[in-house]
Design a protein around this motif. Structure first.
Motif, PDB file in Angstrom:
ATOM      1  N   ALA A 184      -2.627  11.585 -17.247  1.00 16.06           N
ATOM      2  CA  ALA A 184      -1.921  10.619 -16.407  1.00 16.06           C
ATOM      3  C   ALA A 184      -1.372  11.368 -15.196  1.00 16.06           C
ATOM      4  O   ALA A 184      -0.787  12.439 -15.325  1.00 16.06           O
ATOM      5  CB  ALA A 184      -0.799   9.954 -17.195  1.00 16.06           C
ATOM      6  N   ARG A 185      -1.568  10.777 -14.004  1.00 12.08           N
ATOM      7  CA  ARG A 185      -1.352  11.538 -12.777  1.00 12.08           C
ATOM      8  C   ARG A 185       0.112  11.714 -12.372  1.00 12.08           C
ATOM      9  O   ARG A 185       0.470  12.728 -11.781  1.00 12.08           O
ATOM     10  CB  ARG A 185      -2.103  10.886 -11.619  1.00 12.08           C
ATOM     11  CG  ARG A 185      -3.619  11.035 -11.719  1.00 12.08           C
ATOM     12  CD  ARG A 185      -4.014  12.491 -11.822  1.00 12.08           C
ATOM     13  NE  ARG A 185      -5.375  12.660 -12.319  1.00 12.08           N
ATOM     14  CZ  ARG A 185      -6.449  12.715 -11.546  1.00 12.08           C
ATOM     15  NH1 ARG A 185      -6.307  12.624 -10.255  1.00 12.08           N
ATOM     16  NH2 ARG A 185      -7.641  12.864 -12.073  1.00 12.08           N
ATOM     17  N   ALA A 186       0.947  10.731 -12.674  1.00 11.19           N
ATOM     18  CA  ALA A 186       2.292  10.780 -12.088  1.00 11.19           C
ATOM     19  C   ALA A 186       3.066  12.018 -12.551  1.00 11.19           C
ATOM     20  O   ALA A 186       3.656  12.732 -11.742  1.00 11.19           O
ATOM     21  CB  ALA A 186       3.058   9.499 -12.428  1.00 11.19           C
ATOM     22  N   SER A 187       3.025  12.309 -13.852  1.00  8.07           N
ATOM     23  CA  SER A 187       3.786  13.481 -14.307  1.00  8.07           C
ATOM     24  C   SER A 187       3.031  14.766 -13.974  1.00  8.07           C
ATOM     25  O   SER A 187       3.641  15.798 -13.716  1.00  8.07           O
ATOM     26  CB  SER A 187       4.111  13.393 -15.804  1.00  8.07           C
ATOM     27  OG  SER A 187       2.954  13.234 -16.564  1.00  8.07           O
ATOM     28  N   ALA A 195       1.751   9.878   3.008  1.00 13.63           N
ATOM     29  CA  ALA A 195       2.088  11.072   2.243  1.00 13.63           C
ATOM     30  C   ALA A 195       1.570  10.958   0.811  1.00 13.63           C
ATOM     31  O   ALA A 195       1.037  11.912   0.254  1.00 13.63           O
ATOM     32  CB  ALA A 195       3.592  11.290   2.245  1.00 13.63           C
ATOM     33  N   SER A 196       1.681   9.773   0.224  1.00 13.67           N
ATOM     34  CA  SER A 196       1.247   9.595  -1.157  1.00 13.67           C
ATOM     35  C   SER A 196      -0.244   9.811  -1.286  1.00 13.67           C
ATOM     36  O   SER A 196      -0.718  10.434  -2.227  1.00 13.67           O
ATOM     37  CB  SER A 196       1.575   8.197  -1.647  1.00 13.67           C
ATOM     38  OG  SER A 196       2.714   7.726  -1.033  1.00 13.67           O
ATOM     39  N   PHE A 224      -1.819  11.557 -21.446  1.00 17.82           N
ATOM     40  CA  PHE A 224      -3.251  11.295 -21.275  1.00 17.82           C
ATOM     41  C   PHE A 224      -3.498   9.862 -20.820  1.00 17.82           C
ATOM     42  O   PHE A 224      -2.743   8.955 -21.178  1.00 17.82           O
ATOM     43  CB  PHE A 224      -3.996  11.514 -22.605  1.00 17.82           C
ATOM     44  CG  PHE A 224      -3.958  12.935 -23.121  1.00 17.82           C
ATOM     45  CD1 PHE A 224      -3.502  13.985 -22.325  1.00 17.82           C
ATOM     46  CD2 PHE A 224      -4.375  13.223 -24.409  1.00 17.82           C
ATOM     47  CE1 PHE A 224      -3.471  15.290 -22.805  1.00 17.82           C
ATOM     48  CE2 PHE A 224      -4.352  14.531 -24.898  1.00 17.82           C
ATOM     49  CZ  PHE A 224      -3.898  15.558 -24.100  1.00 17.82           C
ATOM     50  N   ARG A 244       1.402  15.272 -11.298  1.00 15.57           N
ATOM     51  CA  ARG A 244       1.732  15.564  -9.904  1.00 15.57           C
ATOM     52  C   ARG A 244       3.046  16.338  -9.804  1.00 15.57           C
ATOM     53  O   ARG A 244       3.160  17.299  -9.042  1.00 15.57           O
ATOM     54  CB  ARG A 244       1.839  14.264  -9.105  1.00 15.57           C
ATOM     55  CG  ARG A 244       1.947  14.497  -7.618  1.00 15.57           C
ATOM     56  CD  ARG A 244       1.997  13.224  -6.831  1.00 15.57           C
ATOM     57  NE  ARG A 244       3.336  12.902  -6.400  1.00 15.57           N
ATOM     58  CZ  ARG A 244       4.099  13.690  -5.640  1.00 15.57           C
ATOM     59  NH1 ARG A 244       3.670  14.863  -5.243  1.00 15.57           N
ATOM     60  NH2 ARG A 244       5.309  13.311  -5.289  1.00 15.57           N
ATOM     61  N   ARG A 245       4.022  15.925 -10.582  1.00 22.59           N
ATOM     62  CA  ARG A 245       5.300  16.648 -10.593  1.00 22.59           C
ATOM     63  C   ARG A 245       5.114  18.082 -11.053  1.00 22.59           C
ATOM     64  O   ARG A 245       5.697  19.012 -10.509  1.00 22.59           O
ATOM     65  CB  ARG A 245       6.294  15.968 -11.542  1.00 22.59           C
ATOM     66  CG  ARG A 245       6.938  14.732 -11.030  1.00 22.59           C
ATOM     67  CD  ARG A 245       8.124  14.348 -11.899  1.00 22.59           C
ATOM     68  NE  ARG A 245       9.247  15.254 -11.702  1.00 22.59           N
ATOM     69  CZ  ARG A 245      10.131  15.138 -10.718  1.00 22.59           C
ATOM     70  NH1 ARG A 245      10.026  14.149  -9.847  1.00 22.59           N
ATOM     71  NH2 ARG A 245      11.112  15.999 -10.609  1.00 22.59           N
ATOM     72  N   ARG A 246       4.298  18.256 -12.097  1.00 22.10           N
ATOM     73  CA  ARG A 246       4.091  19.587 -12.638  1.00 22.10           C
ATOM     74  C   ARG A 246       3.349  20.465 -11.636  1.00 22.10           C
ATOM     75  O   ARG A 246       3.684  21.635 -11.461  1.00 22.10           O
ATOM     76  CB  ARG A 246       3.294  19.499 -13.945  1.00 22.10           C
ATOM     77  CG  ARG A 246       4.105  18.942 -15.074  1.00 22.10           C
ATOM     78  CD  ARG A 246       3.246  18.683 -16.283  1.00 22.10           C
ATOM     79  NE  ARG A 246       4.073  18.385 -17.456  1.00 22.10           N
ATOM     80  CZ  ARG A 246       3.620  18.444 -18.692  1.00 22.10           C
ATOM     81  NH1 ARG A 246       2.376  18.794 -18.924  1.00 22.10           N
ATOM     82  NH2 ARG A 246       4.415  18.167 -19.698  1.00 22.10           N
ATOM     83  N   ARG A 255      -5.903   6.371 -20.927  1.00 25.66           N
ATOM     84  CA  ARG A 255      -6.396   5.645 -22.104  1.00 25.66           C
ATOM     85  C   ARG A 255      -7.676   6.251 -22.686  1.00 25.66           C
ATOM     86  O   ARG A 255      -7.849   6.356 -23.892  1.00 25.66           O
ATOM     87  CB  ARG A 255      -6.684   4.201 -21.724  1.00 25.66           C
ATOM     88  CG  ARG A 255      -5.522   3.321 -21.882  1.00 25.66           C
ATOM     89  CD  ARG A 255      -5.582   2.562 -23.219  1.00 25.66           C
ATOM     90  NE  ARG A 255      -4.688   1.417 -23.116  1.00 25.66           N
ATOM     91  CZ  ARG A 255      -3.394   1.465 -23.380  1.00 25.66           C
ATOM     92  NH1 ARG A 255      -2.844   2.571 -23.824  1.00 25.66           N
ATOM     93  NH2 ARG A 255      -2.643   0.401 -23.232  1.00 25.66           N
ATOM     94  N   MET A 305       0.843  -1.215   0.000  1.00 24.49           N
ATOM     95  CA  MET A 305       0.000   0.000   0.000  1.00 24.49           C
ATOM     96  C   MET A 305       0.873   1.257   0.000  1.00 24.49           C
ATOM     97  O   MET A 305       1.899   1.306   0.658  1.00 24.49           O
ATOM     98  CB  MET A 305      -0.876   0.004   1.263  1.00 24.49           C
ATOM     99  CG  MET A 305      -2.016  -0.984   1.225  1.00 24.49           C
ATOM    100  SD  MET A 305      -3.130  -0.736  -0.154  1.00 24.49           S
ATOM    101  CE  MET A 305      -3.921   0.807   0.352  1.00 24.49           C
ATOM    102  N   PRO A 306       0.445   2.268  -0.726  1.00 17.52           N
ATOM    103  CA  PRO A 306       1.194   3.525  -0.691  1.00 17.52           C
ATOM    104  C   PRO A 306       1.160   4.129   0.710  1.00 17.52           C
ATOM    105  O   PRO A 306       0.255   3.873   1.495  1.00 17.52           O
ATOM    106  CB  PRO A 306       0.438   4.428  -1.661  1.00 17.52           C
ATOM    107  CG  PRO A 306      -0.416   3.527  -2.484  1.00 17.52           C
ATOM    108  CD  PRO A 306      -0.697   2.335  -1.627  1.00 17.52           C
ATOM    109  N   GLY A 307       2.162   4.939   1.023  1.00 15.20           N
ATOM    110  CA  GLY A 307       2.241   5.552   2.338  1.00 15.20           C
ATOM    111  C   GLY A 307       1.225   6.676   2.492  1.00 15.20           C
ATOM    112  O   GLY A 307       0.523   7.032   1.558  1.00 15.20           O
ATOM    113  N   HIS A 347      -0.942  13.433  -1.245  1.00 15.09           N
ATOM    114  CA  HIS A 347      -0.622  14.050  -2.535  1.00 15.09           C
ATOM    115  C   HIS A 347      -1.719  13.785  -3.553  1.00 15.09           C
ATOM    116  O   HIS A 347      -2.080  14.664  -4.330  1.00 15.09           O
ATOM    117  CB  HIS A 347       0.710  13.522  -3.073  1.00 15.09           C
ATOM    118  CG  HIS A 347       1.892  14.013  -2.296  1.00 15.09           C
ATOM    119  ND1 HIS A 347       3.009  13.242  -2.088  1.00 15.09           N
ATOM    120  CD2 HIS A 347       2.117  15.184  -1.677  1.00 15.09           C
ATOM    121  CE1 HIS A 347       3.879  13.928  -1.378  1.00 15.09           C
ATOM    122  NE2 HIS A 347       3.366  15.106  -1.109  1.00 15.09           N
TER     123      HIS A 347
END
Lengths: 203, 281
Positions: free
Chosen positions: B32-35, B5-6, B223, B37-39, B225, B1-3, B9
């Motif tokens: 798509a969320r991962a990038s 903090a994740s 994006f 989130r960085r932005r 799918r 499971m993610p922590g 976020h």
């Protein structure tokens, strides 16, 4: 035992980062992984824009696991070694599928080890083990710290003996190494970790 | 499971995207969320916010923030003649077909700051087709569009792009298409005059013209799918029979609902051609 204690629960995914000298270190690790290895292994290596295919091909010859380039929107599957494609950042989504990004380089690198490890830390949390190998810059240290902060386990190649010690040194300086090991021990650690990590550092 | 903090976020990002969509009509929820989130995290730092959550009230109450937010979320990074082999293939395989048309319409979706659309226009000029070509270059990011329309780049970069240009089959000197001064290079008006820059949102806007070629590289990777399928459907609708589609070299059409509508011209370079007579999905 706190939620962030690394000494509990099995590992379900591995992230490996490397740069200068990385191919040799990978050759000491990946061919030792047995067929049916129960976790995905994702490799982010700094390469020239045209070297990606060569590295995958070189590893494929010696590995028992399939070695493929990570593709966007496809799930990371157990028993497969994924290589980040050159000139893109590789990221892990919450549903354990890969994403790519053409965003700016981070610490002069694309793919960036930090970018992958930070996203993998979020996606896999405590079931991730991150491994940082030889390299001549500080990429990966922040990523390892993120893995640790999310409860994952961090293994750093012993800088003593690494082709380029800067990368492992930077992670150790950030306090982001649970274990420090020579490459020829790392495959054994990976196999043990899939069964659980209650026993701490396996002797 | 993610922590923990994740999870936090993820919640912050969801709320931020919800605010952006409902308050301003820009829907990034299919990204798509991962990038992203960085932005978003980068944007928070840039705007002096400690967290993405702190961006939310400002987004809700300060309309002047929107251009910067859109700019930060669609961070355009591009270079001229990126992936030279793609431009070479366009020159060698698409140009002979395009040359037979009395008029050529091209849509570049997601043109960012214009490096790629100018590359394409230079290519078409060199093969003698630009005079009968209209290129529509669109983006969601008005700040990037304004820069693209200016067509001014650091002169040093043009030197760097020259290697790509030559690998792509360029027959002159890349710098010949620019006027130089004060360390900057400005694209020639003759190249620019065949390009119309316009605001267009792939998430919510429709098709605006019929084109013979769609170029959309390294946009779909951001994006999910479902949104990829929507956008590929737009391209399919916009393309004339036998029209061409050029995606980024790591963008995969194979798993898309629109896959059947296209056949590969060069699958490894992600160059496709719309099949004749297959209805859109």
């Amino acid at each position: 035992m706190t939620a962030a204690d690394p000494a509990q629960g099995p590992i379900h995914a591995f992230a490996i980062g490397c740069s200068a000298g990385g191919l040799n270190a990978l050759h000491a690790i990946l061919p030792e992984l047995p067929e049916g290895f129960p976790a995905p292994v994702v490799v982010v290596a700094h390469l020239g824009a045209n070297d990606g295919g060569n590295m995958a091909a070189a590893l494929r010859r010696d590995c028992r696991l399939p070695v493929v380039e990570a593709e966007e929107r496809l799930p990371a599957q157990a028993g497969t070694v994924y290589i980040a494609p050159p000139d893109y950042h590789l990221l892990m989504e919450a549903d354990h599928t890969f994403s790519l990004s053409a965003d700016a380089k981070v610490l002069n690198a694309r793919p960036s080890i930090d970018v992958f490890m930070e996203s993998a830390a979020e996606a896999w949390g405590r079931s991730l083990a991150a491994i940082l190998l030889t390299g001549a810059n500080a990429d990966g240290a922040a990523g390892m710290a993120a893995v640790k902060a999310n409860g994952g386990l961090c293994i750093v190649q012993d800088p003593d003996g690494a082709t380029a010690p800067e990368m492992p040194d930077a992670a150790i300086a950030l306090g982001a190494a649970h274990w420090i090991a020579q490459p020829d021990r790392i495959a054994f650690l990976m196999i043990s970790l899939c069964r659980g990590r209650g026993g701490g550092f396996p002797e | 499971m993610p922590g923990r903090a994740s999870n936090l976020h993820a919640i912050e990002l969801d709320l931020f995207l919800e605010a952006l969509a409902r308050r301003h009509g820009y829907d990034f929820r299919g990204y798509a969320r991962a990038s992203l989130r960085r932005r978003a995290a980068g944007l928070a730092i840039k705007l002096g916010c400690a967290t993405v959550a702190e961006l939310i009230p400002r987004l809700l109450y300060d309309d002047s923030l929107l251009p910067e937010v859109l700019s930060g979320l669609s961070v355009p990074v591009t270079e001229m003649f990126r992936d030279p082999s793609v431009f070479k293939a366009i020159r060698e395989q698409l140009v002979p077909v395009l040359a037979t048309y009395p008029r050529i319409n091209i849509w570049q979706a997601g043109c960012a700051t214009g490096e790629e659309v100018y590359s394409l226009a230079i290519l078409l000029e060199e093969v003698g087709l630009l005079h009968k070509t209209q290129i529509y270059a669109t983006d969601i990011n008005d700040q990037a569009l304004a820069k693209a329309e200016e067509g001014i780049f650091p002169a040093k970069l043009i030197e760097k792009y020259t290697e790509n240009y030559l690998k792509a089959g360029g027959t002159k000197a890349l710098v010949a298409y620019f006027s130089l001064g004060y360390g900057f290079a400005k694209i020639d008006a003759a190249i620019k005059q065949r390009i119309s820059f316009a605001h267009h949102n792939l998430v919510s806007d429709g098709v605006f013209c019929e084109v013979n070629l769609v170029v959309c590289r390294n946009v779909l990777i951001y994006f999910d799918r479902q949104l990829q399928d929507r956008v590929l459907g737009l391209f399919d609708t916009s393309l004339s029979r036998g029209g061409f589609l050029c995606l980024g070299t790591k963008e995969n059409l194979a798993f898309s609902a629109a896959a059947n509508a296209f056949q590969p011209v060069d699958a490894s370079l992600r160059l496709y051609r719309k099949r004749q007579g297959v209805p859109p999905p």
